[in-house]
Design an enzyme around this catalytic site. Structure first.
Site, mmCIF file in Angstrom:
data_model
loop_
_atom_site.group_PDB
_atom_site.id
_atom_site.type_symbol
_atom_site.label_atom_id
_atom_site.label_comp_id
_atom_site.label_asym_id
_atom_site.label_seq_id
_atom_site.Cartn_x
_atom_site.Cartn_y
_atom_site.Cartn_z
ATOM 1 N N HIS A 34 0.931 -1.199 0.019
ATOM 2 C CA HIS A 34 0.173 0.166 0.043
ATOM 3 C C HIS A 34 0.937 1.321 0.014
ATOM 4 C CE1 HIS A 34 -3.478 2.442 0.569
ATOM 5 N NE2 HIS A 34 -3.889 1.996 1.767
ATOM 6 N N ASP A 90 2.967 5.978 -6.831
ATOM 7 C CA ASP A 90 4.143 5.640 -6.017
ATOM 8 C C ASP A 90 5.478 5.473 -6.714
ATOM 9 O OD1 ASP A 90 3.176 5.755 -3.277
ATOM 10 O OD2 ASP A 90 2.483 3.519 -3.448
ATOM 11 N N HIS A 119 -2.232 -1.708 -10.236
ATOM 12 C CA HIS A 119 -2.987 -1.312 -9.089
ATOM 13 C C HIS A 119 -4.112 -1.865 -9.411
ATOM 14 C CE1 HIS A 119 -5.554 1.706 -6.718
ATOM 15 N NE2 HIS A 119 -4.294 2.342 -6.549
HETATM 16 N N1 ACO Z 1 5.189 -6.283 -10.804
HETATM 17 C C1 ACO Z 1 5.004 -7.437 -11.640
HETATM 18 N N2 ACO Z 1 3.880 -8.321 -11.763
HETATM 19 C C2 ACO Z 1 2.684 -7.805 -11.151
HETATM 20 C C3 ACO Z 1 2.670 -6.603 -10.460
HETATM 21 C C4 ACO Z 1 3.995 -5.679 -10.637
HETATM 22 N N3 ACO Z 1 4.236 -4.719 -9.937
HETATM 23 N N4 ACO Z 1 1.427 -6.233 -9.983
HETATM 24 C C5 ACO Z 1 0.897 -7.228 -10.379
HETATM 25 N N5 ACO Z 1 1.572 -8.011 -10.828
HETATM 26 C C6 ACO Z 1 0.958 -9.294 -11.686
HETATM 27 C C7 ACO Z 1 0.681 -10.416 -10.751
HETATM 28 O O1 ACO Z 1 1.777 -11.256 -10.517
HETATM 29 C C8 ACO Z 1 -0.658 -11.258 -11.458
HETATM 30 O O2 ACO Z 1 0.113 -12.035 -12.501
HETATM 31 P P1 ACO Z 1 -0.379 -13.392 -12.561
HETATM 32 O O3 ACO Z 1 -1.818 -13.116 -13.223
HETATM 33 O O4 ACO Z 1 0.401 -14.102 -13.744
HETATM 34 O O5 ACO Z 1 -0.524 -14.046 -11.450
HETATM 35 C C9 ACO Z 1 -1.245 -9.972 -12.062
HETATM 36 O O6 ACO Z 1 -0.520 -8.917 -12.408
HETATM 37 C C10 ACO Z 1 -2.442 -9.587 -11.205
HETATM 38 O O7 ACO Z 1 -1.904 -9.240 -9.861
HETATM 39 P P2 ACO Z 1 -2.729 -8.919 -8.352
HETATM 40 O O8 ACO Z 1 -1.701 -9.243 -7.571
HETATM 41 O O9 ACO Z 1 -3.779 -9.883 -8.720
HETATM 42 O O10 ACO Z 1 -3.258 -7.489 -8.707
HETATM 43 P P3 ACO Z 1 -3.814 -6.940 -7.488
HETATM 44 O O11 ACO Z 1 -4.959 -5.965 -8.136
HETATM 45 O O12 ACO Z 1 -4.355 -7.757 -6.414
HETATM 46 O O13 ACO Z 1 -2.639 -6.311 -6.872
HETATM 47 C C11 ACO Z 1 -1.159 -4.467 -6.230
HETATM 48 C C12 ACO Z 1 -2.337 -4.682 -6.926
HETATM 49 C C13 ACO Z 1 -1.028 -4.878 -4.791
HETATM 50 C C14 ACO Z 1 -0.909 -2.734 -6.165
HETATM 51 C C15 ACO Z 1 0.009 -5.138 -7.222
HETATM 52 O O14 ACO Z 1 -0.012 -4.701 -8.604
HETATM 53 C C16 ACO Z 1 1.439 -4.929 -6.613
HETATM 54 O O15 ACO Z 1 1.870 -5.483 -5.596
HETATM 55 N N6 ACO Z 1 2.234 -3.825 -7.292
HETATM 56 C C17 ACO Z 1 3.324 -3.517 -6.730
HETATM 57 C C18 ACO Z 1 3.355 -2.807 -5.074
HETATM 58 C C19 ACO Z 1 2.723 -1.099 -5.376
HETATM 59 O O16 ACO Z 1 3.392 -0.572 -6.215
HETATM 60 N N7 ACO Z 1 1.836 -0.861 -4.587
HETATM 61 C C20 ACO Z 1 1.128 0.336 -4.574
HETATM 62 C C21 ACO Z 1 -0.155 0.560 -4.960
HETATM 63 S S1 ACO Z 1 -0.565 2.083 -5.004
HETATM 64 C C22 ACO Z 1 -1.320 2.729 -3.637
HETATM 65 O O17 ACO Z 1 -1.319 1.535 -2.629
HETATM 66 C C23 ACO Z 1 -0.967 3.953 -3.124
#
Ligand code: ACO
Length: 453
Positions: A290, A386, A330
């Site tokens: 987050h 971010d 996201h």
């Molecule tokens: N890098 C690489 N792969 C990713 C990323 C990433 N940053 N984010 C998602 N994916 C991939 C996952 O591995 C998954 O792949 P798969 O379908 O082959 O298994 C797919 O994309 C979907 O990912 P989920 O985890 O289901 O997406 P979710 O919507 O649950 O997660 C999140 C969103 C937590 C923000 C995620 O994108 C992430 O971890 N990003 C990196 C952390 C980040 O930048 N967080 C800040 C968010 S903004 C905020 O809170 C203010």
């Protein structure tokens, strides 16, 4: 065809006939194949009530159907009028106002007023609001002593969370959560004192004396004063940096039902006071998925080290070896995060004052390559808020682990708005999700001497 039947079609286009009485506008007709019974479930604003599903049962003793939705992927937990997001179109609006307009024309305190009260303030209202918040920036001297007790290396978020929670003990009247005047007072205190706590946490690390607020400065100007004032009699914040920080604060002020807003509502639903609820929301923000992501972005950029190493890093992200590309992806935005766009523009203005952050080149290269790569394109992973904020914060002199604190300060307005909306919503009760128990059935206790591994 008999008169009592009508032709309809399923999702694949296959046509079939159903009894005329089953056609009800704004209803979802559920047929339980276990019993053959039909249940018309009303649809309101594109949703069905999960509790309506409880009527669907196989016997009188059956408690009825529940919906299973880990991580609230498709569950609206409240009605809200605060923030609107259309993730597919990259839209973010506070109380109907586009984020781009607010970032360009408003100030953080004005936006905080809008988020909490629902309307932009008149000139007089804004003056009064600013005055009230400015009059509550100081911390009780005992809070200073409380903060002095932290280890010099304490993480600033740990300090912020504990200190905000501790404010509850100084203001016991804050428990009068249904008293409008009390809520207003705690709002001034929370928005007023967050920057002071954050600045003290920063200076504690450096062993510097805490700087008292300067009420002649703007909200962000005073924050810079409390962070960076040394021996000068009066600190003069750089107007470009104060403005950039103000824009960043506007962008972070609310984001509807995210992890920390949900924590704020959930804690507040037990009628806890707003200080401990805010501490809980800040704790949710602390996590690397987050608000902790901007800190992780900087660590990641430093680890990559140079532009030339970006392709290899991307390869390792895709294979799962390097973890996630922090600052990308996201839950809601499946298009460019509109906040990331504004931040990118702000970055240029900041770098004119501070000099260019060399990590920017690595970030730009990461973005360029990721946006052309099938892995990221297919999963609709774009830079989020971010991705660039950390680079700006670093250029402004903030240590990496203070970044999440810079998120928590402005998000306080959003948390308060979400908390208040929850409290005043007659449909809300103490938040208490159900579970799907899949563990053991009843079994008898076995004394340790008789247990086998
Ligand atoms: N890098 C690489 N792969 C990713 C990323 C990433 N940053 N984010 C998602 N994916 C991939 C996952 O591995 C998954 O792949 P798969 O379908 O082959 O298994 C797919 O994309 C979907 O990912 P989920 O985890 O289901 O997406 P979710 O919507 O649950 O997660 C999140 C969103 C937590 C923000 C995620 O994108 C992430 O971890 N990003 C990196 C952390 C980040 O930048 N967080 C800040 C968010 S903004 C905020 O809170 C203010």
């Amino acid at each position: 065809m008999p008169d009592n039947l009508v032709i309809t079609q399923n999702r694949t286009g296959k046509q079939y006939s159903i009894p005329r009485e089953m056609v009800m506008p704004d209803h979802l007709m559920i047929i339980d194949s276990r019993t053959g019974k039909e249940y018309p479930v009303p649809i309101t604003n594109g949703t069905i009530k999960a509790t309506d599903l409880r009527e669907i049962k196989v016997s009188a003793e059956d408690v009825g159907i529940m919906s299973y939705d880990p991580a609230f992927m498709n569950t609206a937990s409240c009605q809200s009028k605060i923030t609107f997001i259309d993730g597919d179109k990259g839209i973010l609006r506070y109380r109907g106002y586009p984020i781009e307009q607010l970032a360009e024309k408003s100030t953080y305190l004005e936006t905080a007023y809008l988020i909490i009260h629902g309307e932009l303030p008149t000139k007089e209202q804004l003056q009064q609001w600013t005055h009230n918040i400015t009059m509550h920036t100081m911390l009780h001297e005992n809070m200073k002593k409380f903060m002095e007790g932290f280890h010099p290396n304490a993480h600033p978020m740990g300090m912020l969370i504990s200190t905000v929670g501790a404010l509850s003990t100084f203001y016991p009247e804050s428990r009068q959560i249904f008293d409008e005047e009390s809520r207003k007072l705690q709002t001034f205190r929370l928005i007023g004192k967050m920057p002071t706590i954050a600045a003290y946490a920063y200076r504690h690390r450096l062993g510097l004396p805490y700087v008292y607020p300067d009420n002649e400065l703007s909200y962000t100007g005073n924050f810079l004063n409390m962070l960076y004032k040394m021996t000068e009699l009066k600190y003069k914040p750089d107007p470009v940096l104060a403005k950039a920080l103000d824009i960043l604060f506007i962008l972070h002020a609310d984001h509807e039902q995210n992890c920390s807003a949900n924590a704020m509502r959930s804690i507040g639903s037990s009628h806890a006071d707003p200080f401990v609820a805010t501490a809980g929301a800040a704790a949710a923000l602390y996590g690397p998925l987050h608000g902790g992501a901007n800190e992780q972005v900087l660590l990641m950029l430093k680890e990559i080290g140079s532009k030339a190493k970006v392709p290899d890093f991307i390869k390792r992200v895709k294979s799962g070896e390097a973890g996630r590309l922090m600052g990308f992806g996201h839950r809601i935005y499946k298009n460019y995060d509109p906040r990331a766009k504004v931040i990118k523009e702000t970055a240029d203005k900041v770098f004119e004052v501070t000099g260019r952050n060399p990590l920017l080149d690595i970030a730009l290269e990461l973005e360029r390559i990721a946006l052309e790569d099938d892995y990221f394109v297919k999963r609709k992973l774009y830079p989020n808020v971010d991705f660039y904020s950390g680079i700006i914060y670093q250029a402004m002199g903030f240590p990496t682990d203070a970044f999440t604190v810079l998120f928590a300060i402005p998000r306080t307005a959003g948390w308060i708005a979400q908390w208040q909306e929850m409290l005043l919503d007659p449909e809300q009760k103490i938040a208490r999700p159900r579970q799907l128990y899949l563990g053991h059935d009843t079994r008898n206790y076995v004394p340790s001497a008789k247990r086998t591994s």
